[in-house]
Motif scaffolding. Structure first.
Motif, PDB file in Angstrom:
ATOM      1  N   HIS A  62     -34.450  22.043   7.407  1.00 35.08           N
ATOM      2  CA  HIS A  62     -34.068  22.968   6.332  1.00 35.08           C
ATOM      3  C   HIS A  62     -34.150  22.248   4.988  1.00 35.08           C
ATOM      4  O   HIS A  62     -33.228  21.555   4.574  1.00 35.08           O
ATOM      5  N   CYS A  91     -34.966  29.915   3.107  1.00 40.96           N
ATOM      6  CA  CYS A  91     -34.087  30.799   2.315  1.00 40.96           C
ATOM      7  C   CYS A  91     -34.849  31.824   1.478  1.00 40.96           C
ATOM      8  O   CYS A  91     -34.357  32.269   0.439  1.00 40.96           O
ATOM      9  N   TYR A 188     -29.163  36.556  -1.597  1.00 41.31           N
ATOM     10  CA  TYR A 188     -29.468  36.432  -3.025  1.00 41.31           C
ATOM     11  C   TYR A 188     -29.823  37.783  -3.622  1.00 41.31           C
ATOM     12  O   TYR A 188     -30.509  38.590  -2.992  1.00 41.31           O
ATOM     13  N   HIS A 216     -31.492  32.950   5.776  1.00 32.90           N
ATOM     14  CA  HIS A 216     -30.220  32.762   5.078  1.00 32.90           C
ATOM     15  C   HIS A 216     -29.600  34.152   5.092  1.00 32.90           C
ATOM     16  O   HIS A 216     -30.100  35.063   4.442  1.00 32.90           O
ATOM     17  N   HIS A 246     -28.458  27.233   7.869  1.00 30.36           N
ATOM     18  CA  HIS A 246     -27.157  26.681   7.455  1.00 30.36           C
ATOM     19  C   HIS A 246     -25.995  27.594   7.852  1.00 30.36           C
ATOM     20  O   HIS A 246     -25.236  28.074   7.014  1.00 30.36           O
ATOM     21  N   ASP A 362     -30.751  20.899   3.696  1.00 26.75           N
ATOM     22  CA  ASP A 362     -30.641  21.880   2.608  1.00 26.75           C
ATOM     23  C   ASP A 362     -30.524  21.171   1.252  1.00 26.75           C
ATOM     24  O   ASP A 362     -29.996  21.746   0.294  1.00 26.75           O
TER      25      ASP A 362
END
Ligand code: ZN
Length: 496
Positions: A62, A91, A188, A216, A246, A362
């Motif tokens: 990631h 992501c 997001y 994500h 994550h 990440d």
């Protein structure tokens, strides 16, 4: 027989989640040629590794290293941890295929400014990585938000039939050119308005290539279980594996729910190939999200375009100094990045220890004051969590960052120490390995890494990169569904 390199007397922890054994390992022409008692053999470079562990090079599943592998190909934050392969494009944000019409939309700005996005097709990106020859291998996902930004004039709505068709075409071309799969970042704002149906239609391209869906989640806060359900629904529709990125229980109201979250993951794994990655910290980091501004836990600012000198300071202090509320201060700092101390340590440990979880950093390489996971994630799992806390044996820690990861992403002949595999290797001291980077001084190399080989070439030794860069672009190979066992049992073996 003269080998290129002989690593003698190491404790070989081979990545398969079995205890180590003592052996000599011989490298020739980039590959592991023999694993045996080789006391009579000779090599150009002969290393006595008594007291050390030899493991497969770590695979950072990631990352947001998309553009830094080209612009700073030495890749010191990763190489210095023993990482030999990075997977980029997570992501929902990827450097390719991207054609910007201005500044990169949030959170694509985590990958750099507009100049960094120079790859309208996936093949352009692949060629640029190959020309840059980074010190680590690179494999890439295609980001959903990147596709949206290419084809939509307004990211705060779901895509039209025509826009979905255009995104599908671009995704298919990328998969043909070796992309591992599709990633989303539905939490997001610039992807949140995408309906489940929009994502499902895009993922219909994956099955023909045996490609993967990584996500994500739409929420890591209270609605996390509903968000996981959505991810599994998408994966079943796509007939493709699902990797939850994550995995965490974010926000104070959500602490202690990791048993429920992991039970949901296990239930899904009984009928569908699923897994997750996680980073070994109780703080997250991303762009400064006004929805996440709270006084329930600490928030620090990592960068701010409007107020660059605030990097490294607490949001609460800044708000105090400006005589503003937290939210008003956050608004004035935009665009900005933040670290959120929003997880419970018990949840972090439970998720990290779970057999379905892989390690991914990440890390955010563009950040001037990054979360320490960028430089410390892998040694932290080995030193802090395995050796010091005793969360799991060392061979399990290694498996979560090597063999399991290579299986899940179909990285053939990598991730385990076996004859014939590529010689991506890390030699470390199990007594001293530790993450040195912390939240106060986040850009510090780990202790205890003695040597890192990438495709057979020693590239990092005793705290120094030596300038050798042997990383390759790794195109998707074969059907990634084969890296998940159908029964939901979590062990996986290379056949033959
Ligand atoms: Zn993410």
């Amino acid at each position: 027989m003269l080998y290129d390199t002989l690593i003698r007397n190491a404790l070989v922890i081979d990545g398969s989640d079995t205890p180590g054994y003592r052996a000599d390992v011989a490298i020739r022409a980039g590959r592991i040629e023999r694993i045996d008692d080789l006391r009579d053999a000779r090599a150009v470079e002969d290393i006595d590794a008594a007291g050390r562990v030899l493991a497969p090079g770590f695979i950072d599943v990631h990352t947001h290293d998309d553009t830094v592998v080209i612009r700073q190909p030495q890749m010191l934050p990763k190489l210095s941890q023993g990482v030999t392969t990075v997977i980029v494009g997570n992501c929902g944000i990827s450097a390719s295929p991207v054609s910007l019409r201005g500044d990169p939309p949030d959170p694509m700005n985590l990958l750099g400014t507009a100049q960094a996005f120079a790859y309208p097709r996936f093949t352009d990106y692949r060629a640029a990585v190959e020309a840059a020859t980074p010190a680590v291998n690179v494999a890439a996902l295609v980001g959903h938000t990147a596709l949206r930004s290419n084809h939509m004039d307004d990211l705060l709505r779901t895509a039209s039939v025509g826009e979905i068709a255009a995104m599908r075409r671009q995704l298919r071309e990328s998969l043909e050119a070796g992309a591992l799969g599709l990633s989303t970042g539905l939490a997001y704002a610039n992807a949140f308005s995408a309906s489940t149906d929009e994502v499902m239609q895009l993922t219909e391209e994956l099955a023909a290539f045996g490609a993967v869906y990584t996500t994500h989640l739409r929420s890591e806060f209270e609605p996390v279980l509903e968000a996981m359900d959505e991810a599994f629904q998408i994966g079943r529709h796509a007939q493709s594996p699902v990797i939850i990125s994550h995995l965490k229980c974010a926000g104070a109201g959500n602490w202690g729910r990791s048993p429920q979250v992991l039970a949901a993951l296990e239930t899904a794994a009984k009928s569908h190939p699923v897994g997750c990655d996680c980073y070994p910290y109780a703080a997250s980091s991303s762009t400064l999200d006004l929805k996440q501004v709270t006084d329930a836990h600490r928030i620090t600012i990592t960068w701010s375009t409007a107020h660059p000198h605030m990097g490294g300071r607490d949001l609460a202090d800044i708000a105090n100094e400006w005589n503003l509320s937290l939210l008003e201060a956050a608004r004035r700092l935009q665009p900005a990045g933040a670290v959120y101390y929003g997880m419970d340590e018990g949840d972090v440990r439970r998720i990290l220890a779970h057999p379905l979880s892989m390690v991914g950093s990440d890390g955010l390489p563009e950040d001037p004051f990054p979360h320490p996971r960028l430089w410390g994630a892998f040694p932290r799992v080995l030193g802090h969590f395995s050796r010091d806390v005793g969360l799991f044996p060392l061979h399990t820690a290694v498996h979560k960052m090597t063999g399991l990861s290579a299986a899940r992403f179909g990285l053939k002949h990598r991730g385990e120490i076996r004859e014939g595999h590529w010689a991506d290797l890390v030699l470390f001291n199990p007594q001293t390995i530790r993450d040195v980077a912390d939240f106060n001084e986040p850009q510090r190399a780990a202790d205890g890494i003695d040597g890192v080989w990438v495709n057979g070439v020693l590239s990092y030794r005793e705290g120094q990169a030596n300038g050798r860069r042997e990383g390759r672009f790794l195109a998707r190979e074969g059907d990634l569904r084969q890296g998940f066992s159908p029964s939901g049992s979590v062990r996986w073996r290379v056949s033959g």
